[in-house]
Design a protein around this motif. Structure first.
Motif, short mmCIF file in Angstrom:
data_model
loop_
_atom_site.label_atom_id
_atom_site.label_comp_id
_atom_site.label_asym_id
_atom_site.label_seq_id
_atom_site.Cartn_x
_atom_site.Cartn_y
_atom_site.Cartn_z
N UNK B 73 0.84 -1.19 0.00
CA UNK B 73 0.00 0.00 0.00
C UNK B 73 0.88 1.25 0.00
N UNK B 74 2.00 1.19 0.73
CA UNK B 74 2.88 2.35 0.82
C UNK B 74 3.50 2.67 -0.54
N UNK B 75 3.86 1.63 -1.30
CA UNK B 75 4.39 1.89 -2.65
C UNK B 75 3.32 2.59 -3.48
N UNK B 76 2.06 2.13 -3.34
CA UNK B 76 0.96 2.79 -4.04
C UNK B 76 0.82 4.24 -3.61
N UNK B 77 0.90 4.46 -2.29
CA UNK B 77 0.77 5.82 -1.76
C UNK B 77 1.88 6.70 -2.30
N UNK B 78 3.08 6.11 -2.52
CA UNK B 78 4.21 6.89 -3.03
C UNK B 78 3.85 7.59 -4.34
N UNK B 81 1.67 10.59 -3.45
CA UNK B 81 2.45 11.67 -2.84
C UNK B 81 3.34 12.34 -3.89
N UNK B 82 3.98 11.53 -4.73
CA UNK B 82 4.85 12.08 -5.77
C UNK B 82 4.08 12.99 -6.72
N UNK B 83 2.80 12.64 -6.99
CA UNK B 83 2.03 13.43 -7.95
C UNK B 83 1.64 14.78 -7.38
N UNK B 84 1.98 15.03 -6.10
CA UNK B 84 1.67 16.33 -5.50
C UNK B 84 0.33 16.37 -4.81
N UNK B 85 -0.25 15.20 -4.54
CA UNK B 85 -1.56 15.17 -3.91
C UNK B 85 -1.53 14.61 -2.48
N UNK B 86 -0.41 14.77 -1.83
CA UNK B 86 -0.20 14.47 -0.42
C UNK B 86 -0.47 13.02 -0.07
N UNK B 87 -1.75 12.63 0.12
CA UNK B 87 -2.06 11.26 0.47
C UNK B 87 -3.52 10.98 0.12
N UNK B 88 -3.85 9.68 0.08
CA UNK B 88 -5.24 9.32 -0.10
C UNK B 88 -5.78 8.79 1.21
N UNK B 260 -8.29 -3.36 6.27
CA UNK B 260 -7.34 -2.30 5.95
C UNK B 260 -7.49 -1.07 6.82
N UNK B 261 -8.22 -1.19 7.94
CA UNK B 261 -8.48 -0.01 8.77
C UNK B 261 -7.17 0.61 9.24
N UNK B 262 -7.00 1.89 9.00
CA UNK B 262 -5.80 2.59 9.45
C UNK B 262 -4.59 2.41 8.55
N UNK B 263 -4.73 1.62 7.47
CA UNK B 263 -3.57 1.37 6.61
C UNK B 263 -3.10 2.61 5.89
N UNK B 264 -4.03 3.56 5.63
CA UNK B 264 -3.59 4.76 4.91
C UNK B 264 -2.57 5.53 5.75
N UNK B 265 -2.75 5.53 7.07
CA UNK B 265 -1.81 6.27 7.92
C UNK B 265 -0.48 5.54 8.04
N UNK B 266 -0.54 4.19 8.16
CA UNK B 266 0.71 3.44 8.21
C UNK B 266 1.48 3.60 6.91
N UNK B 267 0.73 3.60 5.79
CA UNK B 267 1.38 3.70 4.49
C UNK B 267 2.06 5.05 4.33
N UNK B 268 1.34 6.13 4.65
CA UNK B 268 1.95 7.46 4.47
C UNK B 268 3.13 7.63 5.42
#
Lengths: 333, 333
Positions: B73-78, B81-88, B260-268
């Motif tokens: 998930x973190x690679x996906x989040x990368x 973030x790289x695209x300039x949209x912070x996080x999902x 996946x609860x909370x995974x967005x925060x762990x990923x970012x």
């Protein structure tokens, strides 16, 4: 008369209340006169939800008005609950004070970091969110902790005068104070100025750095108040809260006329936005609609606003309709 | 900065008009940054060497394997973030919903049908958000929060809030599969990192992503269609999330909304600790691998040295906050 009405409708603060009236009317009609919706019980449940979401939405809304965004409210809500219960088991009032102090400190530190390093609020408060929720795990030892003072817990949920409780009275009082300060003092104007054009505000002598720190301190304290009273009323606090409050609070602020680009919005409007969400949630449950529906409605509203506020919407819509028109023309030929 | 710019990756420094804040001269800044990084690695290595039982295959392999689920998930989040949209904010919910789709698909279409359905679902779901964000420049925070609410609501509607379970033994090959000594999740994570890094370094989309992320307006002036790049970044995020979803559904033999609860925060957290810049345009998939590695090494060392789990949450938060503050010291602005 008509011009006045139009002016009111064009004003985002009033739009929330117009939406509120429409939703109440729709729910009353959907109830088919069976009296499940328009009663003191529903009003009480609306106000109790207002007590939870309201201060958080005000906190988030104020940071959005100065053009920032405080993600850390998600962590603060849980941490304040834990602090309030841990300290409050011996003295409830001291518990609330301790929670407020933690909120103030967290806001002051994050605001100072933003000013000192010139960092965006998103990054700093994301770190803040993780740190604060980590802190509440440490404080509670990763379990749910009970609040032994049942008298206080009962008092939080005790309706008097039909639908007022200590908890929702506190939230309403906070909004009244915020609205008066916002409309009648220089602070209110400085906050809006900071959000609409920061450089110009600074040139005009607005103490921008102090406003940023002050707003983040308010944000921390408001969220802490909601968290403390919420865990008193649940007679328990647990570290698992993270972002559960973030989505409804953001939605409420946006419905209430706060713009993510800053400089727009008032506490009164935010109160309207919160009421819209709370009436929707309690009303749907009261008339027997499954609870997941309010998630869908909240999501739908957020999508709509995100799209309407999108800077490229008009340009793209034209391009899309032209492209579609060309296709349609090609098909006709 | 105005929040309208939050997602649009303009090169304006955050909190735009405010004083730029404390800055070191670029060379000193880079020196400080690198010495802090080196010191962190040395300290971690020293702890790893002196902690008995840490540097054994029996301890390292499970640790790396557990890291893989968040890692994908973190690679996906990368990409986001790289695209300039912070996080999902919706990747965790996307992951959960995808486990449900995978298990449901597996029950009706067989495992391969389920796999295809899961990947298509996750990529379409994330890609649709990317399109709104890229094409209309809708705010990435609001759009992904709206998606979070919608996914939660609709998933509850379709599943009735219950989990879905695969046929006994149906997914065991994913759960217990190994490539040589390497467990399948870890292998999948490493492949995801390699593939992600390949896309970022050697494809046109990758090059465009860095340009759009560091300055979208300039990239568009140079003839890049920014909305395509942004949409593709979200599709890539959906792809990586689907990999994790499939592995998690197999690991826990279920598809449900808690996965996946909370995974967005762990990923970012992993993305930022790895050193990808939160304002976009600078970072890589390999950095995210290191970020995930640092986090799980810290966690593993804390556990083996007798600290409890809650201490980990707190320390990770502090590390993320520290990394964000460090970026201003060595970052290219």
């Amino acid at each position: 008369m008509r011009a006045a009405l139009e002016r009111r409708l064009g004003n985002p603060t009033w739009r929330a209340f117009v939406l509120l009236v429409v939703i109440v009317a729709l729910l009353a009609v959907a109830d088919q006169g069976r009296g499940r919706f328009l009663n003191a019980n529903t009003a009480f449940s609306v106000l109790q939800q207002f007590a939870t979401i309201g201060p958080v939405a005000l906190a988030l809304g104020l940071t959005m008005i100065i053009g920032e965004y405080d993600i850390s409210v998600g962590g603060m809500l849980g941490l304040a609950g834990c602090v309030a219960v841990l300290v409050g088991n011996s003295d409830p009032l001291l518990g609330v004070v301790a929670a407020l102090a933690v909120g103030m400190a967290s806001g002051a530190i994050q605001g100072a970091i933003m000013n000192w390093l010139g960092l965006s609020s998103l990054g700093v408060t994301l770190g803040g969110l993780l740190t604060l929720s980590g802190l509440s795990y440490v404080l509670t030892g990763n379990t749910s902790i009970g609040f032994d003072n049942m008298d206080i817990a009962m008092l939080m949920n005790q309706p008097f005068l039909g639908f007022v409780s200590v908890r929702n009275a506190a939230a309403i009082a906070v909004f009244v104070v915020a609205a008066v300060v916002f409309a009648r003092t220089r602070i209110g104007r400085d906050v809006v100025a900071t959000g609409s054009e920061r450089r110009a505000a600074m040139v005009a002598g607005v103490p921008v750095a102090r406003i940023v720190v002050g707003v983040f301190m308010m944000s921390g304290m408001l969220t802490a108040l909601a968290g403390a009273l919420l865990s008193f009323s649940l007679a328990a606090a647990s570290p698992i809260a993270l972002a559960d409050a973030l989505v409804p609070a953001t939605a409420a602020a946006i419905i209430g006329g706060v713009s993510l680009s800053g400089g727009k919005g008032t506490p009164v409007g935010i109160a309207g936005g919160v009421l819209v969400l709370c009436v929707l949630r309690s009303g749907l449950i009261a008339i027997g609609v499954a609870p997941y529906v309010h998630y869908v409605v909240t999501g739908g509203v957020l999508f709509t606003v995100a799209l309407l506020d999108a800077p490229d919407l008009r340009r793209r819509r034209l391009a899309l309709s032209r492209a579609l028109g060309r296709d349609a023309a090609a098909m006709v030929e | 900065m105005s929040a309208r710019d939050l997602g649009s990756a303009t090169a304006a420094p955050p909190s735009g008009a405010a004083p730029l804040g404390f800055r070191l001269p670029p060379r000193t800044g880079r020196l400080v940054l690198w010495s802090v990084r080196t010191m962190a690695v040395v300290v971690l290595a020293a702890f790893a060497l002196t902690t008995p039982g840490f540097l054994t295959a029996g301890s390292l392999l499970p640790m790396l394997n557990t890291m893989s689920f968040v890692g994908c998930v973190a690679v996906g989040m990368t990409f986001i973030t790289l695209s300039g949209n912070i996080m999902s904010f919706s990747l965790g919910a996307t992951l959960s919903a995808t486990t449900i789709v995978f298990v449901a698909g597996g029950l009706s279409l067989g495992v391969w049908g389920g796999l295809a359905a899961a990947f298509a679902f996750s990529m379409a779901l994330s890609g649709a958000q990317g399109w709104l964000i890229g094409y209309f420049r809708a705010n990435p925070i609001i759009v992904t929060m709206a998606a979070l609410a919608l996914i939660t609501g609709l998933a509850t509607y379709f599943t009735g809030g219950k989990g879905l379970y695969p046929r006994a033994g149906q997914l065991d090959f994913l759960k217990e599969g190994r490539i040589g000594p390497v467990p399948l999740p870890l292998a999948a994570f490493l492949v995801t990192v390699a593939l992600g890094q390949f896309i970022l370094s050697f494809t046109r989309f990758g090059r465009h992503l860095y340009m759009v992320g560091s300055n979208r307006r300039a990239a568009e002036a140079a003839g890049i269609e920014g909305w395509r790049t942004v949409s593709l970044a979200y599709v890539a995020a959906g792809l990586c999330t689907a990999i994790s979803a499939v592995l998690m559904a197999a690991r826990y033999s279920s598809g449900d909304m808690s996965q996946g609860a909370g995974y967005e925060y762990q990923a970012i957290s992993a993305v930022l600790v790895g050193g990808t810049a939160i304002q976009g345009g600078e970072g890589s998939a390999v950095r995210t691998l290191f970020g995930a590695l640092v986090i799980s090494v810290v966690e593993g060392l804390l556990v083996l040295n007798g600290f409890n789990t809650q201490m980990q949450y707190f320390l990770i938060g502090v590390i993320v906050l520290g990394v964000i503050m460090l970026q201003t010291v060595g970052g290219r602005r």
